[in-house]
Design a protein around this motif. Sequence first.
Motif, PDB file in Angstrom:
ATOM      1  N   HIS A   1      13.232   3.031  -4.155  1.00  0.00           N
ATOM      2  CA  HIS A   1      12.752   3.984  -3.162  1.00  0.00           C
ATOM      3  C   HIS A   1      11.512   3.367  -2.512  1.00  0.00           C
ATOM      4  CE1 HIS A   1      10.041   5.005  -6.526  1.00  0.00           C
ATOM      5  NE2 HIS A   1       9.219   5.486  -5.609  1.00  0.00           N
ATOM      6  N   LEU A   2      11.032   3.983  -1.454  1.00  0.00           N
ATOM      7  CA  LEU A   2       9.843   3.504  -0.766  1.00  0.00           C
ATOM      8  C   LEU A   2       8.679   4.450  -1.030  1.00  0.00           C
ATOM      9  CD1 LEU A   2      11.235   2.397   2.729  1.00  0.00           C
ATOM     10  CD2 LEU A   2      10.848   0.989   0.688  1.00  0.00           C
ATOM     11  N   VAL A   3       7.583   3.904  -1.467  1.00  0.00           N
ATOM     12  CA  VAL A   3       6.390   4.705  -1.716  1.00  0.00           C
ATOM     13  C   VAL A   3       5.940   5.363  -0.407  1.00  0.00           C
ATOM     14  CG1 VAL A   3       3.978   4.626  -2.473  1.00  0.00           C
ATOM     15  CG2 VAL A   3       5.704   3.197  -3.617  1.00  0.00           C
ATOM     16  N   ASP A   4       5.693   6.657  -0.464  1.00  0.00           N
ATOM     17  CA  ASP A   4       5.197   7.451   0.674  1.00  0.00           C
ATOM     18  C   ASP A   4       6.206   7.655   1.801  1.00  0.00           C
ATOM     19  OD1 ASP A   4       2.760   7.842  -0.593  1.00  0.00           O
ATOM     20  OD2 ASP A   4       1.838   6.098   0.326  1.00  0.00           O
TER      21      ASP A   4
ATOM     22  N   GLY B   1       7.376  -0.338   4.422  1.00  0.00           N
ATOM     23  CA  GLY B   1       7.334   0.318   3.121  1.00  0.00           C
ATOM     24  C   GLY B   1       7.106  -0.635   1.966  1.00  0.00           C
ATOM     25  N   PHE B   2       6.831  -0.028   0.803  1.00  0.00           N
ATOM     26  CA  PHE B   2       6.571  -0.744  -0.449  1.00  0.00           C
ATOM     27  C   PHE B   2       7.628  -0.297  -1.450  1.00  0.00           C
ATOM     28  CE2 PHE B   2       4.674  -1.441  -4.560  1.00  0.00           C
ATOM     29  CZ  PHE B   2       3.877  -2.578  -4.420  1.00  0.00           C
TER      30      PHE B   2
ATOM     31  N   ALA C   1       6.794  -6.889  -0.083  1.00  0.00           N
ATOM     32  CA  ALA C   1       5.514  -6.197  -0.228  1.00  0.00           C
ATOM     33  C   ALA C   1       5.214  -5.882  -1.688  1.00  0.00           C
ATOM     34  CB  ALA C   1       5.518  -4.914   0.598  1.00  0.00           C
ATOM     35  N   ALA C   2       6.264  -5.706  -2.481  1.00  0.00           N
ATOM     36  CA  ALA C   2       6.115  -5.405  -3.905  1.00  0.00           C
ATOM     37  C   ALA C   2       6.092  -6.666  -4.765  1.00  0.00           C
ATOM     38  CB  ALA C   2       7.252  -4.497  -4.357  1.00  0.00           C
TER      39      ALA C   2
END
Length: 284
Positions: free
Chosen positions: A100-103, A113-114, A138-139
């Motif tokens: 999933h994507l944070v926020d 996204g992250f 990004a992660a």
Amino acid sequence: MRRLVLAACSTAFVGASAFGCGDGSGAGADTDTDTDSDSDSDTDADSDSDSDSDSDSDSDSDAGADAGADGGADTDTEIAPCPAEMSLAGTACVDRWEAHLVDWSPYDVPDDGFAASIEGVVPQGYISGDVAAAACEAAGKRLCTLDEWLRACQGPDGWTWPYGDAYVDGACNDTYPGTHPVVDYFGTSDGVWDSEHMNDPGINQQEDTVDETGANPGCVTAEGIFDMHGNLHEWIGDPDGTFKGGFYADASINGPGCTYTTTAHTTTYHDYSTGFRCCADPAF
């Protein structure tokens, strides 16, 4: 775009016992007595000194042994090859749950996204291959290669489905009971197969569509990776555009189980059915 949630070695201190010896004094007949007394005193002192020395030596030896044992334990500490949310499958760390994507809402079309992988959340749909790749990066991860994804899905024995070579009805989220999620949501099959309609956030909020991560305990690989068949399509790291595994309303048209492959779209494509998970190199 709207955003929503989400020993050490012990130090041994050994104190040496302090002791004193009195000086003998006296004359005449007392001389022998004093000499004997001095001799006894010297003997006692030597005995005490030897005893203390032995005690100190033993304590120091014990402390050294303890320090060595503790030091050995520290030396033997192993670093896990993968982060806690990933499993080692072959030569790659693979997210245990669809990402999933944070926020971000899992029902919106994200443009950045992250990536995160945890149990008990709705995984991100509506995502393009390009955004999925950027979110993994990004992660500190990346999209899986085809070989990595297949190895994770099929396990060490090369199974057709994540759980084995024989299909098990209901093991994975691959049996949508309706006509089609898009048709059921809009109530028609006419004029709904364009990008606007197929990215409507309401599609995956219908019953019997996307499951939360880990909700299908039978849909797990030998190495503890969930939902690699069904639930959501999963983008892989193919610049020509490929997603794998099928989704909740179709997990068979393009191949059974882990072999299911869609190559009809570029990496900019996204709709309600497209999701992803990340891979990473192990720490060895």
